[in-house]
Scaffold this motif. Structure first.
Motif, mmCIF file in Angstrom:
data_model
loop_
_atom_site.group_PDB
_atom_site.id
_atom_site.type_symbol
_atom_site.label_atom_id
_atom_site.label_comp_id
_atom_site.label_asym_id
_atom_site.label_seq_id
_atom_site.Cartn_x
_atom_site.Cartn_y
_atom_site.Cartn_z
ATOM 1 N N VAL A 1 -9.653 -17.278 2.396
ATOM 2 C CA VAL A 1 -9.030 -18.093 1.426
ATOM 3 C C VAL A 1 -9.424 -17.547 0.110
ATOM 4 N N GLY A 2 -8.373 -17.197 -0.954
ATOM 5 C CA GLY A 2 -8.601 -16.949 -2.052
ATOM 6 C C GLY A 2 -8.495 -15.277 -2.322
ATOM 7 N N TRP A 3 -8.355 -14.456 -1.214
ATOM 8 C CA TRP A 3 -8.222 -12.939 -1.160
ATOM 9 C C TRP A 3 -7.112 -12.456 -1.374
ATOM 10 N N GLY A 4 -5.889 -13.115 -1.452
ATOM 11 C CA GLY A 4 -4.490 -12.657 -1.250
ATOM 12 C C GLY A 4 -4.008 -11.668 -2.833
ATOM 13 N N LEU A 5 -2.841 -11.762 -2.782
ATOM 14 C CA LEU A 5 -2.151 -10.901 -3.906
ATOM 15 C C LEU A 5 -2.632 -11.627 -5.362
ATOM 16 N N GLY A 6 -3.055 -10.929 -6.253
ATOM 17 C CA GLY A 6 -3.456 -11.568 -7.603
ATOM 18 C C GLY A 6 -2.238 -12.115 -8.397
ATOM 19 N N HIS A 7 -1.012 -11.688 -8.099
ATOM 20 C CA HIS A 7 0.238 -12.150 -9.086
ATOM 21 C C HIS A 7 1.208 -12.620 -8.137
ATOM 22 N N PRO A 8 2.163 -13.302 -8.626
ATOM 23 C CA PRO A 8 3.173 -14.099 -7.745
ATOM 24 C C PRO A 8 4.335 -12.968 -7.785
ATOM 25 N N ILE B 1 -3.941 -4.982 -0.097
ATOM 26 C CA ILE B 1 -3.463 -6.291 0.002
ATOM 27 C C ILE B 1 -1.950 -6.209 -0.016
ATOM 28 N N GLY B 2 -1.393 -7.078 0.929
ATOM 29 C CA GLY B 2 0.058 -6.908 0.868
ATOM 30 C C GLY B 2 0.594 -8.108 1.757
ATOM 31 N N ASN B 3 1.767 -8.480 1.621
ATOM 32 C CA ASN B 3 2.371 -9.715 2.268
ATOM 33 C C ASN B 3 3.260 -9.260 3.437
ATOM 34 N N SER B 4 3.063 -7.743 4.167
ATOM 35 C CA SER B 4 3.498 -7.340 4.893
ATOM 36 C C SER B 4 2.808 -6.752 6.110
ATOM 37 N N PRO B 5 2.669 -7.366 7.398
ATOM 38 C CA PRO B 5 2.034 -6.883 8.237
ATOM 39 C C PRO B 5 2.463 -5.424 8.942
ATOM 40 N N GLU B 6 3.902 -5.170 8.799
ATOM 41 C CA GLU B 6 4.398 -3.999 9.007
ATOM 42 C C GLU B 6 3.975 -2.661 8.236
ATOM 43 N N VAL B 7 3.648 -3.049 6.885
ATOM 44 C CA VAL B 7 3.262 -2.163 5.902
ATOM 45 C C VAL B 7 1.581 -1.627 6.314
ATOM 46 N N VAL C 1 -9.622 -5.429 8.985
ATOM 47 C CA VAL C 1 -8.427 -5.999 8.563
ATOM 48 C C VAL C 1 -8.643 -7.615 8.709
ATOM 49 N N SER C 2 -8.160 -8.181 7.579
ATOM 50 C CA SER C 2 -8.081 -9.457 7.518
ATOM 51 C C SER C 2 -6.799 -10.168 6.992
ATOM 52 N N VAL C 3 -6.921 -11.631 7.151
ATOM 53 C CA VAL C 3 -5.728 -12.242 6.438
ATOM 54 C C VAL C 3 -5.899 -13.123 5.768
ATOM 55 N N ASP C 4 -5.272 -13.515 4.712
ATOM 56 C CA ASP C 4 -5.482 -14.823 3.842
ATOM 57 C C ASP C 4 -4.277 -15.536 3.638
ATOM 58 N N ARG C 5 -4.828 -17.115 3.706
ATOM 59 C CA ARG C 5 -3.936 -18.077 3.483
ATOM 60 C C ARG C 5 -4.574 -18.844 2.541
ATOM 61 N N SER C 6 -4.031 -18.952 1.304
ATOM 62 C CA SER C 6 -4.791 -19.811 0.136
ATOM 63 C C SER C 6 -4.019 -21.166 0.058
ATOM 64 N N ILE C 7 -2.668 -21.205 0.695
ATOM 65 C CA ILE C 7 -1.986 -22.477 0.598
ATOM 66 C C ILE C 7 -2.625 -23.573 1.377
ATOM 67 N N PRO C 8 -2.887 -24.755 0.879
ATOM 68 C CA PRO C 8 -3.530 -25.617 1.747
ATOM 69 C C PRO C 8 -2.547 -26.034 3.176
ATOM 70 N N GLY C 9 -2.895 -26.433 4.147
ATOM 71 C CA GLY C 9 -2.320 -26.653 5.475
ATOM 72 C C GLY C 9 -2.294 -25.730 6.397
#
Length: 188
Positions: A21-28, A112-118, A84-92
């Protein structure tokens, strides 16, 4: 004794249960691009898709042992291990928002990216020499309005792929991996 995860289901379930949690992309990035009317024309995947399953299949296909860790999995490559790790910072409940690779011991992900393919393409390229920076209009390095910093944007607004990379090695590798993932999905 080190346990090895040996199936897609084991890897996907482990990552699902050990999200950061809290390790995702730094900008929307996607929202900023959408506001500027840069709308994606393509996608690397089709709905419905279990993105963790996609990641797990790719990790197993790479052919290296996958070792469970507290916050992800270690990929035991010859002469180079990566986490390799994954992040979900949105609750739920829900899928990850970010897929990360840590190769150096700096305490933060190198990509850090939004694509597992990359991320899969990036892992596939780690044992070859660092490529030159990709010069293709489908891949953007640097983000308008973002000052240079520790992490550099690497993505493709046309394919809704957004990532951040640390240092020249991972900027170049992430750009090449982004292009490889796009080409694998069917560039037109």
């Amino acid at each position: 004794m080190t346990t090895t995860l040996s199936s897609n289901r084991e890897i996907a379930d482990w990552l699902r249960q050990h999200m950061r949690v809290g390790w995702g992309l730094g900008h929307p990035y996607a929202r900023s691009l959408h506001t500027a009317n840069y709308l994606p024309k393509h996608s690397l995947f089709s709905w419905p898709t279990d993105r963790l399953e996609t990641l797990a299949v790719g990790l197993l296909a790479a052919g290296y042992p996958v070792i469970p860790l507290q916050d992800g999995v270690e990929i035991k490559m010859p002469k180079r291990g990566v986490v390799v790790s994954v992040d979900r910072s949105i609750p739920g409940d829900g899928p990850p928002e970010a897929y990360m690779l840590e190769s150096t011991q700096c305490g933060r992900p190198d990509y850090i990216g939004n694509s597992p393919e990359v991320l899969i393409e990036l892992i596939r390229s780690l044992l070859v020499p660092v490529p030159a920076l990709v010069q293709d209009p489908l891949v953007q390095v640097g983000f308008p309005g973002q000052p240079p910093g520790e992490l550099t944007y690497v993505g493709s607004w046309q394919w809704d792929v957004h990532g951040e990379a640390r240092g020249t090695e991972f900027i170049n590798r992430a750009a090449a991996a982004t292009l490889a993932a796009i080409e694998a999905a069917g560039k037109d």
